[in-house]
Design an enzyme around this catalytic site. Structure first.
Site, mmCIF file in Angstrom:
data_model
loop_
_atom_site.group_PDB
_atom_site.id
_atom_site.type_symbol
_atom_site.label_atom_id
_atom_site.label_comp_id
_atom_site.label_asym_id
_atom_site.label_seq_id
_atom_site.Cartn_x
_atom_site.Cartn_y
_atom_site.Cartn_z
ATOM 1 N N PRO A 1 -2.944 -0.011 19.184
ATOM 2 C CA PRO A 1 -2.805 -0.496 17.803
ATOM 3 C C PRO A 1 -2.993 0.572 16.719
ATOM 4 O O PRO A 1 -2.747 0.291 15.541
ATOM 5 C CB PRO A 1 -3.901 -1.564 17.696
ATOM 6 N N LYS B 1 2.231 -0.318 15.140
ATOM 7 C CA LYS B 1 3.669 -0.381 15.389
ATOM 8 C C LYS B 1 4.152 -1.607 16.165
ATOM 9 O O LYS B 1 5.355 -1.882 16.202
ATOM 10 C CB LYS B 1 4.109 0.874 16.185
ATOM 11 N N TYR C 1 -8.865 5.081 8.202
ATOM 12 C CA TYR C 1 -8.983 5.401 9.627
ATOM 13 C C TYR C 1 -10.025 6.496 9.738
ATOM 14 O O TYR C 1 -9.872 7.554 9.118
ATOM 15 C CB TYR C 1 -7.665 5.941 10.180
ATOM 16 N N HIS D 1 0.847 -1.195 0.000
ATOM 17 C CA HIS D 1 0.000 0.000 0.000
ATOM 18 C C HIS D 1 0.879 1.241 0.000
ATOM 19 O O HIS D 1 1.779 1.354 0.818
ATOM 20 C CB HIS D 1 -0.884 0.034 1.249
ATOM 21 N N TYR E 1 4.565 6.579 10.041
ATOM 22 C CA TYR E 1 3.765 5.400 9.724
ATOM 23 C C TYR E 1 4.578 4.364 8.938
ATOM 24 O O TYR E 1 4.523 3.167 9.236
ATOM 25 C CB TYR E 1 2.509 5.799 8.941
HETATM 26 C C1 PHB Z 1 -5.073 -4.546 11.044
HETATM 27 O O1 PHB Z 1 -5.228 -4.726 9.827
HETATM 28 O O2 PHB Z 1 -5.283 -5.456 11.870
HETATM 29 C C2 PHB Z 1 -4.652 -3.227 11.527
HETATM 30 C C3 PHB Z 1 -4.350 -2.228 10.616
HETATM 31 C C4 PHB Z 1 -3.954 -0.975 11.062
HETATM 32 C C5 PHB Z 1 -3.878 -0.725 12.418
HETATM 33 C C6 PHB Z 1 -4.158 -1.726 13.333
HETATM 34 C C7 PHB Z 1 -4.561 -2.984 12.890
HETATM 35 O O3 PHB Z 1 -3.510 0.504 12.845
#
Ligand code: PHB
Length: 377
Positions: A272, A276, A180, A57, A364
Site C-alpha cells: 500500500p 496504487k 510518510y 492534495h 505518485y
Molecule cells: C490511506 O489513506 O488509507 C492511505 C494513504 C496512502 C497510502 C496508503 C493508504 O500510501
C-alpha cells in the site's frame, strides 16, 4: 466501475458479489485517487460526490530524522491527487448501478466460472448465466484466477517481513497533506478521510496480534514515529477502527484466459505504500471496457488481444514504484544500520534533487495510460 462503463456503451452485464452491500460499503480500504482515476469517474458521470467531498492534495510530505520535507506534485507535474475512501467510491458506483436497473447480486455464494458460464446461488435460487465474456474483478482471494489452469499462468511475487497496523480516529487532520515517515523504530503514515477523520498507520510484524495494541500503545508509538522538530504531530481522538494490512507484491500473467479477463487485485497486488491498488484496478477496467466496446461496435478482436499486455505495462511500473517506496520507508527485520543510513541518504536525495522529486511525483500522481508499445491514449 466496469459494469458502469459497459452500461454507458449499452452493453449488458450481471454483477455477482459474494459479500453484503453493508460489508463492501463499510469496509475501510485505501483512499488516494490518481488524477486519471478522478477524470475517469467524472467522465463516467459518477464523480459528483467525489468532486464535492474529495480532498484535493497538491503534494505529500516525506519525514525522516524528525523533519518534514514537502514534494510539490502540482508544481512538478501539473497534477494533484484526491483523498476519497475506496468504500466511498464503491458506494457511489452501487448507487449508479441501482439507478440503471441492471442486475447486481449481493451475498451470492457457490460462485463458479468457466470460460463462458457463470454459476451462483442467490436467495436459494441456482443461477446459470451464459456469458460472452467474464471479468474476474474478485480480488486476490477470489475464484476467478484459480479457475484458470495453472499451466496457463505465470506468477511473480514477493512477501515483505512487515505489515501495517491501521487506525481510523475521530480527530481533525492536523496537516493538509499526507506524511510518510521513516523513523528508527519503523515506518508511520499520517493520512485522512475527511475534515473530521484521521487515518494513521504503523509498520508492525506480519503476524501482529491486535490485542497487544491497546489504544494508548498505538498513540504512543504513532507520536514517537511522527513527532516533528517543528512541533507538528497528529491530533488524537477516539479510535473508530483498528486492523492489520498485509504487504505483498504479486503479478499473474497473462491477465486473460480465453473469454475470462482478470482485472485489479485478482491479477496483481501492490504493497500500500504507493497507494496504487485501486488506481491500477480502475486503469484495467478502463482498458477492458474500451476493448469490449470495440468488439461489440466494430467486431474488433485486436483490443481484447492487447488487453493483458497493455495493462501489464502499467502494472509493472506501479509494482516498481510501490516496491521502491516500501523499501525506502520501512525498516526490514533483516536490515542493519548500513541499510538505515542508505535509506536516509535516499530520502535526502529524493527531497533535494528536482529530478528525483519529479520521478516520485509523476509516479505518485499516476503515469499516463500507455499501451505496451509506448503509445499514450
Ligand atoms: C490511506 O489513506 O488509507 C492511505 C494513504 C496512502 C497510502 C496508503 C493508504 O500510501
Amino acid at each position: 466501475m466496469l459494469g458502469h462503463l459497459l452500461h454507458l456503451e449499452g452493453i449488458d452485464s450481471v454483477i455477482v458479489e459474494n459479500r453484503s452491500r453493508d460489508y463492501v460499503i463499510e469496509r475501510v480500504r485505501a483512499g488516494v485517487l490518481e488524477h486519471g482515476t478522478v477524470d475517469l469517474m467524472v467522465k463516467a458521470g459518477v464523480g459528483d460526490r467525489l468532486l464535492r467531498e474529495g480532498m484535493r492534495h497538491s503534494g505529500i510530505h516525506l519525514a525522516f530524522r524528525g523533519r518534514r520535507h514537502r514534494i510539490d506534485f502540482e508544481e512538478l507535474t501539473g497534477h494533484s491527487i484526491t483523498i476519497y475512501g475506496q468504500n466511498e467510491v464503491v458506494k457511489d458506483l452501487i448507487a449508479a448501478r441501482a439507478a440503471t436497473g441492471r442486475p447486481l447480486y449481493f451475498e451470492a455464494d457457490g460462485v463458479a466460472v468457466s470460460e463462458s458460464r457463470m454459476r451462483f446461488r442467490w436467495n436459494e435460487e441456482e443461477h446459470d448465466v451464459a456469458c460472452d465474456f467474464i471479468a474476474g474483478c474478485d480480488g486476490f482471494h477470489g475464484i476467478s484466477r484459480p479457475s484458470i489452469p495453472t499451466s496457463h499462468l505465470r506468477v511473480y511475487d514477493r512477501d515483505y517481513p512487515f505489515a501495517w497496523l491501521g487506525i481510523l480516529a475521530e480527530a481533525a487532520p492536523s496537516s493538509d497533506e499526507l506524511v510518510y515517515s521513516l523513523h528508527e523504530r519503523g515506518f508511520a503514515l499520517f493520512s485522512m478521510r475527511s475534515p473530521a477523520i484521521t487515518r494513521l498507520y504503523l509498520q508492525c510484524a506480519p503476524d501482529e496480534a491486535l490485542h497487544r495494541w491497546p489504544d494508548e500503545r498505538v498513540w504512543e508509538e504513532l507520536m514517537t514515529r511522527l513527532a516533528n522538530a517543528d512541533g507538528w504531530r497528529p491530533n488524537t481522538g477516539p479510535i473508530l477502527q483498528k486492523g492489520v494490512t498485509g504487504m505483498r507484491s504479486f503479478v499473474a500473467e497473462p491477465m486473460r484466459w480465453g473469454r475470462l479477463f482478470l482485472a485489479g487485485d485478482a491479477a496483481h497486488i501492490v504493497p500500500p505504500t504507493g497507494a496504487k491498488g485501486l488506481n491500477l484496478a480502475m486503469a484495467d477496467v478502463s482498458v477492458l471496457s474500451r476493448a469490449l466496446a470495440a468488439y461489440y461496435r466494430d467486431n474488433r478482436q485486436d483490443l481484447l488481444d492487447e488487453y493483458s499486455d497493455r495493462c501489464l505495462a502499467r502494472v509493472w511500473r506501479a509494482q516498481r514504484f510501490s516496491w521502491w517506496m516500501t523499501s525506502m520507508l520501512h525498516r526490514a527485520s533483516d536490515g542493519n544500520e548500513f541499510d538505515y543510513r542508505r535509506q536516509i541518504a535516499e530520502l535526502e536525495y529524493v527531497t533535494s534533487s528536482r529530478a528525483a522529486m519529479t520521478s516520485l511525483a509523476e509516479n505518485y500522481v499516476g503515469l499516463p495510460l500507455e499501451n505496451a508499445f509506448g503509445v499514450t491514449n
